[in-house]
Design a protein around this motif. Sequence first.
Motif, mmCIF file in Angstrom:
data_model
loop_
_atom_site.group_PDB
_atom_site.id
_atom_site.type_symbol
_atom_site.label_atom_id
_atom_site.label_comp_id
_atom_site.label_asym_id
_atom_site.label_seq_id
_atom_site.Cartn_x
_atom_site.Cartn_y
_atom_site.Cartn_z
ATOM 1 N N VAL A 1 20.375 13.533 6.713
ATOM 2 C CA VAL A 1 20.483 12.205 7.359
ATOM 3 C C VAL A 1 19.725 12.173 8.690
ATOM 4 O O VAL A 1 20.335 12.036 9.755
ATOM 5 N N PRO A 2 18.411 12.252 8.656
ATOM 6 C CA PRO A 2 17.669 12.388 9.921
ATOM 7 C C PRO A 2 17.817 11.198 10.868
ATOM 8 O O PRO A 2 17.720 11.367 12.079
ATOM 9 N N VAL A 3 18.045 9.995 10.312
ATOM 10 C CA VAL A 3 18.294 8.853 11.198
ATOM 11 C C VAL A 3 19.814 8.676 11.250
ATOM 12 O O VAL A 3 20.440 8.326 10.259
ATOM 13 N N LYS A 4 20.387 8.962 12.408
ATOM 14 C CA LYS A 4 21.850 8.991 12.499
ATOM 15 C C LYS A 4 22.457 7.596 12.516
ATOM 16 O O LYS A 4 23.559 7.402 12.024
ATOM 17 N N HIS A 5 21.778 6.661 13.160
ATOM 18 C CA HIS A 5 22.332 5.298 13.189
ATOM 19 C C HIS A 5 21.237 4.279 13.487
ATOM 20 O O HIS A 5 20.159 4.637 13.972
ATOM 21 N N PHE A 6 21.517 3.032 13.187
ATOM 22 C CA PHE A 6 20.788 1.897 13.748
ATOM 23 C C PHE A 6 21.827 0.866 14.129
ATOM 24 O O PHE A 6 22.934 0.850 13.570
ATOM 25 N N MET A 7 21.486 0.001 15.086
ATOM 26 C CA MET A 7 22.427 -1.026 15.529
ATOM 27 C C MET A 7 22.044 -2.388 14.927
ATOM 28 O O MET A 7 20.878 -2.626 14.617
ATOM 29 N N THR B 1 5.349 7.824 14.169
ATOM 30 C CA THR B 1 6.447 8.675 14.635
ATOM 31 C C THR B 1 7.523 8.826 13.548
ATOM 32 O O THR B 1 7.820 9.929 13.108
ATOM 33 N N ALA B 2 8.038 7.669 13.058
ATOM 34 C CA ALA B 2 9.057 7.721 11.992
ATOM 35 C C ALA B 2 8.466 8.328 10.731
ATOM 36 O O ALA B 2 9.188 8.828 9.877
ATOM 37 N N GLY B 3 7.136 8.269 10.624
ATOM 38 C CA GLY B 3 6.474 8.735 9.408
ATOM 39 C C GLY B 3 6.431 10.234 9.229
ATOM 40 O O GLY B 3 6.035 10.709 8.171
ATOM 41 N N HIS B 4 6.810 11.024 10.245
ATOM 42 C CA HIS B 4 6.843 12.477 10.002
ATOM 43 C C HIS B 4 8.104 13.158 10.503
ATOM 44 O O HIS B 4 8.659 14.027 9.830
ATOM 45 N N THR C 1 11.234 12.367 10.626
ATOM 46 C CA THR C 1 12.331 12.250 9.656
ATOM 47 C C THR C 1 12.137 13.203 8.465
ATOM 48 O O THR C 1 13.063 13.877 8.044
ATOM 49 N N THR C 2 10.909 13.204 7.961
ATOM 50 C CA THR C 2 10.608 14.030 6.784
ATOM 51 C C THR C 2 10.640 15.509 7.177
ATOM 52 O O THR C 2 11.089 16.368 6.402
ATOM 53 N N SER C 3 10.177 15.799 8.395
ATOM 54 C CA SER C 3 10.229 17.185 8.897
ATOM 55 C C SER C 3 11.677 17.655 8.986
ATOM 56 O O SER C 3 12.013 18.779 8.576
ATOM 57 N N SER D 1 18.862 16.760 -0.235
ATOM 58 C CA SER D 1 18.462 17.194 1.112
ATOM 59 C C SER D 1 18.416 15.996 2.064
ATOM 60 O O SER D 1 18.724 16.121 3.244
ATOM 61 N N ILE D 2 18.057 14.834 1.552
ATOM 62 C CA ILE D 2 18.006 13.629 2.401
ATOM 63 C C ILE D 2 19.438 13.220 2.771
ATOM 64 O O ILE D 2 19.743 12.895 3.918
ATOM 65 N N ARG D 3 20.335 13.246 1.760
ATOM 66 C CA ARG D 3 21.750 12.914 2.029
ATOM 67 C C ARG D 3 22.346 13.890 3.046
ATOM 68 O O ARG D 3 23.043 13.525 3.975
ATOM 69 N N HIS E 1 0.815 -1.220 0.000
ATOM 70 C CA HIS E 1 0.000 0.000 0.000
ATOM 71 C C HIS E 1 0.847 1.268 0.000
ATOM 72 O O HIS E 1 0.315 2.373 0.069
ATOM 73 N N ILE E 2 2.167 1.102 -0.071
ATOM 74 C CA ILE E 2 3.022 2.292 0.056
ATOM 75 C C ILE E 2 4.127 2.288 -1.018
ATOM 76 O O ILE E 2 5.132 2.965 -0.912
ATOM 77 N N THR E 3 3.896 1.518 -2.069
ATOM 78 C CA THR E 3 4.820 1.514 -3.224
ATOM 79 C C THR E 3 4.556 2.781 -4.045
ATOM 80 O O THR E 3 3.508 3.416 -3.887
#
Length: 423
Positions: A307-313, A261-264, A266-268, A302-304, A116-118
């Motif tokens: 980089v709103p998500v700095k890391h994941f483990m 939460t992740a749905g806005h 990051t984009t903001s 702008s995304i590069r 539903h999000i493609t």
Amino acid sequence: MAVATELAQTIIDPKAYSLRDPVDQAFRTIRAETPLDVASLEGFEPFWVVSRHADIKEIERQPDIFHNGDKSTFLTNIEGNQRVQMLTGGEPNLIRSLVSVDGLEHKNLRGIVFPHITPRAIRPLEDQIRAIANEFVDYMLSFDGECDFAADVAFLYPLRVIMTVLGVPQEDEAFMLKLTQELFNNADPELNRARAELTPEEMLKSLWETTMELENYFAAVTRKFRDNPTTHINSLIANAKIDGEYLNHRQMMGYYIIAATAGHDTTSNTTAGAMWAMAERPGMLKQMQDNPDLINAFVEESIRWEVPVKHFMRSAVSDCVVGGQQIKAGDWLMLSYQSANRDESVWADPFEYRIDRKDNPQIAFGYGVHVCLGQHLARMEMRILWEELFKRLKSVEMNGQGERTISNFVCGPKHVPIRFKAN
Ligand code: HEM
């Protein structure tokens, strides 16, 4: 070799991320000297710092070897990890969402929303999103030449878009924004739950309280959409069944929470960062207006850049070699998207904000089976906002110093004061 302690301290320091430059400089040295090496810091389980674009891709390409769900998916100290396990009855993450599960469970859960999000599935939303974008452009222009673009526009527009797609009524948006900011900006006294500097123990307590508040809210959402199913994403989550059973409580809550939460946020962050970059570069607005076909490159850059998500483990399930290093089963690894998006072996000028890049393999959405579920929606809503705003704006410049959130996880600009003229 190991990552120098001073550098390791900088790349986990929420305040350093709010200044950004110290983190970029630390990673520049790390990429040159210890690109994939262990950081040992007091109070933390040692973890590998994965700083290069190619190594992150190699790890994310092997989800059977590198798990998301066996340890915390974001950097937490030993005490914090122990407390989370006490609160959850042994699980390493407070929230059991798509980013903290693996294998078949992840595949099944992701499959509920993915179709539903493609790009094709969201194309019909274009007109509705354009109408929302125009509402916020009108709102911005009503400020009569000066506003805080982050707080007045960039926080609100992606919030409205995602809540519309999820099926959350407009009157609940402020509540969702507040709880999202509490969840992601725990180290920032301006945005966290207590509106104060918190000790690690207090941070965890407030995270738990915020999570419980979100769960209470979403319990009613499940009832609503089971009684009256719709095509909204929250309804898909409420009514989904795997092997004939509804999702269990933690799976369902985790799904609602990550989407909402992740749905806005990051984009903001990306939207606010793009405006900041443009307002500091005289001529960029005109360049965009004269070359509307640059818009996708502008969004990608702008995304590069942000980089709103700095890391994941990740944690290794078995021994393996990556980037010439021997990783052992049980090892914990920090994938730094911040660093990978400044990798000199991918971009000749990574510290330049360039909207004419022909090829921009930014990795801010991650990679592999966990790659951002909302990436196409995020790109589309940002493109539409810029298309509408560029038509109406004559000039824009900074009107004071911008400010970034204090956080080492999901964060970006929280104040972008601008002065502008409308056409
Ligand atoms: C510029 C905006 C965004 C950025 C930079 C971003 C970034 C990310 C990153 C880095 C990941 C982890 C990827 C990995 O582990 O390889 C992720 C996962 C995810 N994102 Fe986004 N995101 C953005 C917008 C959105 C939006 C609009 C949604 C709303 C639907 C969303 C929902 C998710 C979900 C559900 C996941 C978990 C996917 C999984 O583990 O299978 N994100 N995102």
